[in-house]
Design an enzyme around this catalytic site. Sequence first.
Site, PDB file in Angstrom:
ATOM      1  N   GLU A 206       0.838  -1.430  -0.031  1.00  0.00           N
ATOM      2  CA  GLU A 206      -0.048  -0.043   0.074  1.00  0.00           C
ATOM      3  C   GLU A 206       0.891   1.119  -0.055  1.00  0.00           C
ATOM      4  OE1 GLU A 206      -2.937   0.142   2.999  1.00  0.00           O
ATOM      5  OE2 GLU A 206      -3.618   2.087   2.642  1.00  0.00           O
TER       6      GLU A 206
ATOM      7  N   GLU B 107      -6.637  -9.150   3.874  1.00  0.00           N
ATOM      8  CA  GLU B 107      -5.739  -8.557   4.701  1.00  0.00           C
ATOM      9  C   GLU B 107      -5.821  -9.431   6.123  1.00  0.00           C
ATOM     10  OE1 GLU B 107      -6.181  -4.303   5.532  1.00  0.00           O
ATOM     11  OE2 GLU B 107      -6.673  -3.932   3.646  1.00  0.00           O
TER      12      GLU B 107
ATOM     13  N   GLU C  68     -12.663  -1.689   2.281  1.00  0.00           N
ATOM     14  CA  GLU C  68     -13.186  -1.571   3.584  1.00  0.00           C
ATOM     15  C   GLU C  68     -14.340  -0.335   3.708  1.00  0.00           C
ATOM     16  OE1 GLU C  68     -10.061  -1.215   6.630  1.00  0.00           O
ATOM     17  OE2 GLU C  68      -9.734  -3.345   6.647  1.00  0.00           O
TER      18      GLU C  68
HETATM   19  O1  AHR Z   1      -3.087  -2.764   6.134  1.00  0.00           O
HETATM   20  C1  AHR Z   1      -3.350  -1.326   6.760  1.00  0.00           C
HETATM   21  C2  AHR Z   1      -4.651  -0.955   6.761  1.00  0.00           C
HETATM   22  O2  AHR Z   1      -5.708  -1.901   7.308  1.00  0.00           O
HETATM   23  C3  AHR Z   1      -5.454  -0.898   5.392  1.00  0.00           C
HETATM   24  O3  AHR Z   1      -5.008   0.067   4.809  1.00  0.00           O
HETATM   25  C4  AHR Z   1      -6.897  -0.957   5.600  1.00  0.00           C
HETATM   26  O4  AHR Z   1      -7.475  -1.490   4.496  1.00  0.00           O
HETATM   27  C5  AHR Z   1      -6.912  -1.777   6.919  1.00  0.00           C
HETATM   28  O5  AHR Z   1      -7.560  -1.198   8.014  1.00  0.00           O
END
Ligand code: AHR
Length: 499
Positions: free
Chosen positions: A26, A291, A172
Amino acid sequence: MKSTMVVNKLFEISLIDPRIYGSFVEHLGRCVYTGIYEPTHSTADSLGFRNDVKALVKELNVPFIRYPGGNFVSGYNWEDGIGARENRPKRLDLAWKTIENNEVGLHEFINWAKEVNAEVNMAINLGTRGIDAARNIVEYCNHPSGTYWSDLRRKNGAEEPFKIKTWCLGNELDGFWQMGYKTAEEYGRIATEAAKVMKWVDDSIELVACGSSSSEMPTFASWEAEILDHTYDHVDYLSLHRYYGNPKNDLPSYLAKSVDMDRFIKSVVSICDFVKAKKRSKKTLNLSFDEWNVWYHSHAKDSKNEPWQHAPPILEDIYNFEDALLVGCLLITLLKNSDRVKIACLAQLVNVIAPIMTEPNGDVWKQTTYYPFQQAAVYGRGIVLRDNINSPSYNCEEFNDVPYLESVIIYNPDKNEAIIFAVNRSKDENMEFEAELQGFEISNILEHSELTGHDIKAINTKANSPVVPKSAPGTTIKDNRITALLKPLSWNMIRIGLK
Ligand code: AHR
């Protein structure tokens, strides 16, 4: 204590989809800038990417990488990251309160992913943007030529389409912290319309709809049911996100968190199948656990961050030995559910809650969690077998009847070997482990590697990395059975040669 595993070659759970060993990059903290990319670093390649980091990513054997977020993607204009670098805008990233300079964008990341042998899983912005940006990015990436966006890609240096197969429909969007946070109905509608036009541009792509951002969300379960009512016929996977921590320093409960992951997966499977039944659908929806990880060590430090810096150190969890054991248990859980979990992404890859750490203009090193993930990603290929396990169990504050043994067995027909991953959760007792492999003829023990014998809070640093796997002696074969000693608090990989 003793534990046994009985398997039969004929009883399969599933062929593992390699994307289960995915990870995540990210635009967050130092994941991209001074993580994978640092043009001033002594090992930087001609495009500014660190070769020392590339080497560890390749060794990790990650075949699939989600990009560019995460919370970041919900405010991202993908067009900011294409074309001449000197013309790219600097923007406020409202998700992490930082400055994004867009030096790394689509082309740079896709080239880098190719070099580390990974497929890109592209996430689109369904927070501040909508179906127009969504259809355009698919046209830019996947349409061969002869249209505005595909010709712009060619003009920007990529004659051939990127052929990105797997796309996430936002990130999310059930969370109030998300730019463009939505109700289930709002998300269900926009995800359906985005999915329709994206597949009209390229009908070979696969789409992931956003499930809840955690099973602890108050809307969990009803969010899934409602958004699937809209999207079921248009998407291929539903996402799950979950992070674990040990803030109360309660080891028995912490190592049992994979029980929670297992329940979460099974609940989401039930919701998918409920919607399938309701719709009288022939299609079965699979899961993308895109995730998962341990995330809590950095919370206190991050609450004091100064806003509007470029690539500050945030979410830099330093993992210890107990975290590696939990990551091992979570990997085993994902594999045991591989009939429905086709994609999973360890969040994230470098510096940000990551198995790989870097120092700006300095060293790179492997965190404790690197090792169970790497062994699974390298050797855990093939067919997961249904096992019958007998293990003593314990009760702890959060869970009852937690087996001391967490394990899975995989048959790899290409290499003619069977691989057992196993964690002994007991703090002080050795486990005599016996595995009976019905339908196989065992030839030899190729390897028994163990991660054990460390203080539970031991960490690896750039100067000193004590937490590494070592060879375990004494694993034997008798009457077509394996006998091994699983030490207290240990992650084990046993590779068995077959005749
Ligand atoms: O991985 C860190 C963060 O965790 C991401 O940006 C988000 O999608 C999640 O809340």
